[in-house]
Design a protein around this motif. Structure first.
Motif, short mmCIF file in Angstrom:
data_model
loop_
_atom_site.label_atom_id
_atom_site.label_comp_id
_atom_site.label_asym_id
_atom_site.label_seq_id
_atom_site.Cartn_x
_atom_site.Cartn_y
_atom_site.Cartn_z
N PHE A 1 0.84 -1.20 0.00
CA PHE A 1 0.00 0.00 0.00
C PHE A 1 0.87 1.24 0.00
CE2 PHE A 1 -2.81 3.07 2.24
CZ PHE A 1 -3.81 3.12 1.28
N GLU A 2 1.79 1.34 0.92
CA GLU A 2 2.81 2.40 0.97
C GLU A 2 2.24 3.80 0.90
OE1 GLU A 2 5.58 1.53 -2.10
OE2 GLU A 2 6.34 -0.27 -1.12
N GLY A 3 1.01 3.99 1.39
CA GLY A 3 0.45 5.33 1.53
C GLY A 3 -0.01 5.98 0.24
N GLU A 4 -0.10 5.22 -0.85
CA GLU A 4 -0.55 5.81 -2.11
C GLU A 4 -1.89 5.21 -2.53
OE1 GLU A 4 2.38 5.32 -5.06
OE2 GLU A 4 3.89 6.58 -4.07
N LYS A 5 -2.66 6.03 -3.22
CA LYS A 5 -3.97 5.60 -3.72
C LYS A 5 -3.77 4.61 -4.87
CE LYS A 5 -8.14 7.49 -5.88
NZ LYS A 5 -8.82 8.72 -6.35
N PHE A 6 -4.55 3.55 -4.89
CA PHE A 6 -4.50 2.63 -6.02
C PHE A 6 -5.86 1.98 -6.21
CE2 PHE A 6 -3.76 -0.26 -2.52
CZ PHE A 6 -4.31 -1.44 -2.92
N LYS A 7 -6.02 1.34 -7.38
CA LYS A 7 -7.29 0.70 -7.65
C LYS A 7 -7.05 -0.56 -8.50
CE LYS A 7 -8.20 3.72 -11.64
NZ LYS A 7 -9.14 4.69 -12.23
N HIS A 8 -8.01 -1.45 -8.48
CA HIS A 8 -7.94 -2.64 -9.31
C HIS A 8 -9.37 -3.08 -9.66
CE1 HIS A 8 -8.83 -4.73 -5.53
NE2 HIS A 8 -9.22 -5.76 -6.30
N VAL A 9 -9.47 -3.95 -10.69
CA VAL A 9 -10.77 -4.46 -11.13
C VAL A 9 -10.91 -5.90 -10.65
CG1 VAL A 9 -12.22 -5.07 -13.11
CG2 VAL A 9 -10.84 -2.97 -13.16
N GLU A 10 -12.04 -6.18 -10.08
CA GLU A 10 -12.28 -7.52 -9.54
C GLU A 10 -13.52 -8.11 -10.17
OE1 GLU A 10 -12.85 -9.59 -5.19
OE2 GLU A 10 -11.63 -7.78 -5.39
N LYS A 11 -13.39 -9.36 -10.60
CA LYS A 11 -14.50 -10.08 -11.23
C LYS A 11 -15.12 -11.01 -10.20
CE LYS A 11 -15.44 -13.15 -15.18
NZ LYS A 11 -14.82 -13.91 -16.31
N ILE A 12 -16.47 -10.89 -10.06
CA ILE A 12 -17.15 -11.69 -9.04
C ILE A 12 -18.27 -12.47 -9.68
CG2 ILE A 12 -18.51 -11.60 -6.91
CD1 ILE A 12 -17.06 -8.99 -6.24
N ASN A 13 -18.21 -13.78 -9.50
CA ASN A 13 -19.26 -14.66 -10.00
C ASN A 13 -20.25 -14.95 -8.88
OD1 ASN A 13 -18.20 -15.06 -12.64
ND2 ASN A 13 -16.66 -16.41 -11.75
N SER A 14 -21.51 -14.69 -9.16
CA SER A 14 -22.54 -14.98 -8.15
C SER A 14 -23.66 -15.76 -8.82
CB SER A 14 -23.09 -13.68 -7.55
OG SER A 14 -23.61 -12.86 -8.57
N GLY A 15 -23.54 -17.07 -8.77
CA GLY A 15 -24.55 -17.88 -9.45
C GLY A 15 -24.40 -17.78 -10.95
N LYS A 16 -25.50 -17.38 -11.61
CA LYS A 16 -25.51 -17.29 -13.07
C LYS A 16 -24.90 -15.99 -13.57
CE LYS A 16 -29.66 -20.16 -13.61
NZ LYS A 16 -31.05 -20.22 -14.14
N ASP A 17 -24.87 -14.97 -12.73
CA ASP A 17 -24.41 -13.65 -13.17
C ASP A 17 -22.95 -13.42 -12.83
OD1 ASP A 17 -26.96 -13.05 -14.13
OD2 ASP A 17 -27.61 -12.31 -12.16
N THR A 18 -22.31 -12.62 -13.66
CA THR A 18 -20.94 -12.21 -13.42
C THR A 18 -20.91 -10.69 -13.37
OG1 THR A 18 -20.05 -14.14 -14.59
CG2 THR A 18 -18.57 -12.27 -14.29
N HIS A 19 -20.20 -10.14 -12.36
CA HIS A 19 -20.11 -8.68 -12.21
C HIS A 19 -18.66 -8.27 -12.09
CE1 HIS A 19 -24.47 -7.92 -11.57
NE2 HIS A 19 -24.45 -9.14 -11.05
#
Length: 419
Positions: A1-19
Motif C-alpha cells: 500500500f505504501e500510503g498511495e492511492k491505487f485501484k484494481h478491477v475484480e470479477k465476481i461470480n454470483s450464481g448465473k451472473d458475473t459482475h
C-alpha cells in the motif's frame, strides 16, 4: 500500500451472473502524517466491461470478415498530407507489413501503367466533390501476379465541412473477374456452337434436299418412261443416279464426321509416318484424274522425313488438298507438294496454278456457317465441308492450316503438325 492511492478491477461470480467492480483504496492521514485509515470505494462497471468485450468480439469478427473478403484499407489524412496503411494493405500486394516505405510512389509501383489515371482521377474526384467513389483497377503483386481490385474511397468531413481524411477500402476481386471472363468465353463458345448447330441443320435441310430432288426426278423419269427410253438414255440416267447417290453419301459422311469431332467422339493416335510414302499413297487415288487432265506433279519432300502424328488425320488432309488441287487446275496444270521442318513443326504445302479463290471468299473457306463451294474445271462437284474437317482435325492434334490464293492464278494450302 505504501500510503498511495491505487485501484484494481475484480470479477465476481454470483450464481448465473458475473459482475465487475472497480475498487479504489485511498489512505487517510492524521496530523502527524501517519496513516490512520483507508477509504474503500467500489464501482459496478459490469455494463462497461460487457461493452468492451462486445467491442473486442465485433472487432475480431470485422477483421475476420475483411480477411475472408480480402479487404484491405488505407487512410489519407488531409492535415499533414500523409498516409496510414493497414497490415492487410501491405499483404494485399504481397508484402510483409512495413516492408516498403509508405508513400504514393510505393502504391503506384503496384499499379499497371494503364490504370494510373483511373486511380488518380477517382481520388481527385473524392477530394474535389467530397463524394464516395467506387471504381476498379488492375494491379501487380510483388511476385508479378496480375490482380483486379475494387476500391471504395469515402471522405470524412470535419465540423466545418472540410475533408479531414479519406478512407479507402480495397477488395481483391481477381477470382470474380477471372470467373466473369471465363463465363464470357464459355458464353461465346456456346453461342458459336449454337450457330454451328443451326448451320448443321441448315445444311441437312438444304444441301441434302438438292441431291435428293435430282435423285427423285431421275427415278421418276425411269419409273414412268422406262418402256420408251433407249439403252443410251437409260445408261445416262443411271450414271446421273450414281453420281447423286455418291454425292449424298459423301455429304452424309462429312456431316457425321464433323458432328463426331464437335462431340469429342474421335480418338487420335500418334504413329510414325513416312511423309513421302503417304503422299504417294494419296496421289495413287487420283491417278486417273491426273492423267485425264495431264497434270504435272512435283514432289519436293525429304524421303527420310518421318512425322509422329495421327495417320488418319494426315491422310484425310492430304486427300482433301490434293483432290481440290486436281479439281481446280486446268488441262496440263501443275501441282507441287513440298515439306519443311521449322521450330519442331512439319509444314506441308500443296500448291497449284488453277482457278484460285476470290479474295472476299478466302476468309470463309474454314467456316461451317459460310461455306464456299463451286464446280471444278471439269465440272467436278463438292460439298464444301472437306477443308473445315481438315482444320477441325488438325487443331485437335496441335496443328493448323493456312491459305494463300489469287483468283485465276492458283492457291497454296499449307498445314502444320508437331514433328
Amino acid at each position: 500500500f505504501e500510503g498511495e492511492k491505487f485501484k484494481h478491477v475484480e470479477k465476481i461470480n454470483s450464481g448465473k451472473d458475473t459482475h465487475w467492480y472497480e475498487i479504489t483504496y485511498s489512505p487517510v492521514f492524521g496530523v502527524d502524517n501517519n496513516i490512520i485509515g483507508i477509504v474503500y470505494n467500489s464501482y459496478d462497471i459490469t455494463h462497461q466491461k460487457k461493452n468492451e468485450e462486445a467491442l473486442i468480439e465485433v472487432s475480431a469478427n470485422v477483421s475476420l470478415t475483411a480477411k475472408i473478403a480480402k479487404i484491405a484499407n488505407f487512410v489519407w489524412y488531409a492535415k499533414g498530407d500523409f498516409f496510414y496503411w493497414s497490415d492487410d494493405f501491405y499483404r494485399f500486394f504481397g508484402l510483409e507489413p512495413y516492408e516498403r516505405e509508405i508513400s504514393i510512389e510505393t502504391f503506384n509501383d503496384f499499379l499497371l501503367p494503364e490504370n494510373y489515371d483511373i486511380v488518380k482521377n477517382n481520388f481527385h474526384k473524392v477530394r474535389k466533390e467530397k463524394t464516395v467513389s467506387d471504381f476498379e483497377f488492375k494491379f501487380r503483386k510483388k511476385n508479378g501476379e496480375i490482380g483486379y481490385a475494387r476500391s471504395v474511397a469515402s471522405p470524412l468531413l470535419d465540423n466545418k465541412g472540410e475533408i479531414e481524411k479519406i478512407i479507402v477500402l480495397l477488395q481483391d476481386v481477381t477470382n470474380i473477374k477471372l470467373n466473369e471472363e471465363k463465363l464470357k468465353e464459355y458464353s461465346q463458345i456456346l453461342e458459336n456452337e449454337n450457330k454451328a448447330k443451326d448451320k448443321y441443320f441448315s445444311i441437312i435441310a438444304h444441301d441434302l434436299r438438292s441431291p435428293f430432288t435430282g435423285l427423285i426426278g431421275l427415278t421418276e423419269v425411269l419409273s414412268t418412261n422406262l418402256d420408251y427410253l433407249s439403252q443410251d438414255e437409260i445408261k445416262e440416267i443411271t450414271t446421273e443416279l450414281h453420281k447423286s447417290a455418291k454425292n449424298i453419301y459423301n455429304l452424309l459422311n462429312s456431316l457425321l464426321e464433323w458432328s463426331r469431332i464437335q462431340r469429342g467422339k474421335i480418338k487420335y493416335q500418334k504413329v510414325e509416318i513416312p511423309l513421302l510414302f503417304l503422299v504417294e499413297k494419296v496421289l495413287d487415288i487420283f491417278t486417273n484424274n491426273i492423267e485425264m487432265k495431264k497434270i504435272k506433279i512435283i514432289k519436293s519432300i525429304d524421303p527420310d522425313l518421318i512425322i509422329f502424328s495421327d495417320s488418319y488425320v494426315l491422310e484425310l488432309v492430304l486427300r482433301n488438298l490434293i483432290s481440290n488441287a486436281v479439281k481446280f487446275v486446268d488441262i496440263e496444270g501443275i501441282i507441287e507438294i513440298s515439306s519443311e521442318v521449322k521450330d519442331s513443326f512439319v509444314y506441308v504445302s500443296v500448291k497449284d496454278n488453277g482457278m484460285g479463290i476470290p479474295e472476299n471468299e478466302t476468309g470463309n473457306i474454314f467456316k461451317i456457317d459460310k461455306m464456299f463451294t463451286r464446280k471444278g474445271t471439269a465440272g467436278e462437284s463438292g460439298n464444301g465441308l472437306g477443308l473445315l474437317l481438315c482444320k477441325e482435325h488438325l487443331e485437335r492434334i496441335g496443328g493448323n492450316i493456312y491459305l494463300k490464293s489469287v483468283e485465276n492464278k492458283g492457291s497454296i494450302f499449307t498445314f502444320c503438325v508437331p514433328k
